[in-house]
Design an enzyme around this catalytic site. Structure first.
Site, short mmCIF file in Angstrom:
data_model
loop_
_atom_site.label_atom_id
_atom_site.label_comp_id
_atom_site.label_asym_id
_atom_site.label_seq_id
_atom_site.Cartn_x
_atom_site.Cartn_y
_atom_site.Cartn_z
N SER A 61 0.79 -1.23 0.00
CA SER A 61 0.00 0.00 0.00
C SER A 61 0.82 1.28 0.00
O SER A 61 0.24 2.37 -0.09
CB SER A 61 -0.96 0.01 1.20
N LYS A 64 0.15 3.86 -2.66
CA LYS A 64 -0.85 4.93 -2.60
C LYS A 64 -0.23 6.32 -2.51
O LYS A 64 -0.92 7.32 -2.72
CB LYS A 64 -1.80 4.66 -1.43
N SER A 116 -5.83 3.49 4.40
CA SER A 116 -5.33 2.63 3.33
C SER A 116 -6.46 1.96 2.56
O SER A 116 -6.38 0.78 2.18
CB SER A 116 -4.39 1.55 3.90
N LYS A 215 3.20 6.56 4.94
CA LYS A 215 2.31 5.46 4.56
C LYS A 215 2.86 4.10 4.94
O LYS A 215 4.04 3.81 4.73
CB LYS A 215 2.06 5.49 3.04
#
Length: 330
Positions: A61, A64, A116, A215
């Site tokens: 993720s 992203k 997320s 993140k």
């Protein structure tokens, strides 16, 4: 909304890259090819530490980050988006969007980066480009424009795909640009998004002094991945760890060592005179204590010029860091 053709990063400097490792960060065993790590100072793009920086790895993720960057590069954050059927029930982490619901682009970005939400990623991608394939093309074009040439993206969320990969170095470059976007920085540094009662999954915001993002990521194939950013004493540093079993502890170690080893130093100032000339831009650079005396400024003066009087060049151990024009003081 048309796919992003190219993300252009504007810099005042002509030369601004020097790749020197920290060298004294512990556990830097380059013989472990499945782990990728990088630490970069964002204003100079100086890499302070590298471990398998160019190894192509899945990144889950943390994908992203570039998804958000593409959206922010050309989008109305207050535009209303209707959740498409394709987004509902997207595999993996989710904020449980339902087809037909309406959200603003801004809300979806908070769901993307704090929780997320893979469903947020699909919704934003389809809104932006009309298809996942077209959005992936925009992601790849953006990556190349930032110098991240060893990455390839096939989706906006990071779910496993053999053709979806990055490197620690590429992800550091992407994140450095993202952190220069004030809206992105505001989103990823938010601990709670009250309108939707969303809490940020990134524990670094609570556990590390000066943390400002960015993140987390995990899949079985990618392992634990974390991109972190922190700011202290005027220096903003991004760390990337891919497939790191102790991703939070390792990220804290990398960031702490970077702050202990380097300081941002003003090398030249637009408010000062140099050989009777002026410059337009300040130049700050992260340096170790032992490097400060190794900085050399060379001013080349032109014999004939109406306005530009010459050229300033700044070197560290014979490596060109920065160059800019010298102007006649009127």
């Amino acid at each position: 909304m048309k796919p992003c053709k190219k993300f252009v990063a504007l810099f005042c400097m002509l030369f601004l890259v020097l790749l020197l490792p920290v060298g004294n960060i512990s556990n830097a065993d380059a013989a472990t090819p499945s782990i990728g790590e990088c630490v970069v100072e964002i204003s100079s793009r100086r890499f302070l530490f590298e471990r398998n920086p160019d190894k192509r790895l899945p990144m889950a993720s943390t994908t992203k980050i570039i998804t958000a960057l593409v959206i922010l590069s050309e989008g109305n954050l207050d535009e209303t988006v209707t959740v498409p059927k394709e987004a509902e029930g997207t595999e993996g982490s989710s904020v449980y969007l339902k087809a037909g619901e309406e959200f603003t682009v801004r809300e979806l970005l908070y769901g993307l980066m704090l929780r997320s939400g893979n469903d947020c990623a699909v919704t934003l991608a389809l809104h932006h480009s009309g298809s996942i394939k077209n959005f992936a093309r925009a992601m790849n074009e953006t990556a190349v424009s930032l110098g991240a040439e060893n990455s390839h993206f096939t989706n906006p969320h990071g779910l496993p795909d053999e053709e979806h990969y990055t490197t620690a170095r590429d992800l550091a470059l992407i994140t450095a640009t993202a952190m220069e976007n004030l809206t992105f920085r505001e989103i990823v540094s938010t601990k709670f998004y009250e309108p939707r009662s969303w809490k940020n999954k990134n524990k670094m915001l609570w556990n590390f002094e000066g943390a400002i993002g960015v993140k987390t990521g995990f899949t079985v194939r990618a392992g634990k991945c974390l991109v972190s950013a922190a700011e202290r004493d005027g220096m903003t540093v991004v760390s990337v760890v891919l497939n790191s079993p102790q991703m939070f502890d390792r990220s804290e170690e990398l960031l702490q060592t970077a702050f202990e080893t380097y300081r941002m130093k003003k090398i030249c100032s637009a408010s000062e005179s140099y050989d009777g000339c002026r410059i337009l831009y300040d130049f700050n650079y992260p340096l170790r204590e032992d490097e400060e005396e190794k900085i050399v400024i060379q001013n080349e003066l032109f014999t004939e010029s109406d306005e530009i009087a010459g050229r300033m060049k700044i070197y560290l151990e014979n490596r060109l860091l920065f160059s800019q024009n010298l102007f006649i003081i009127n």
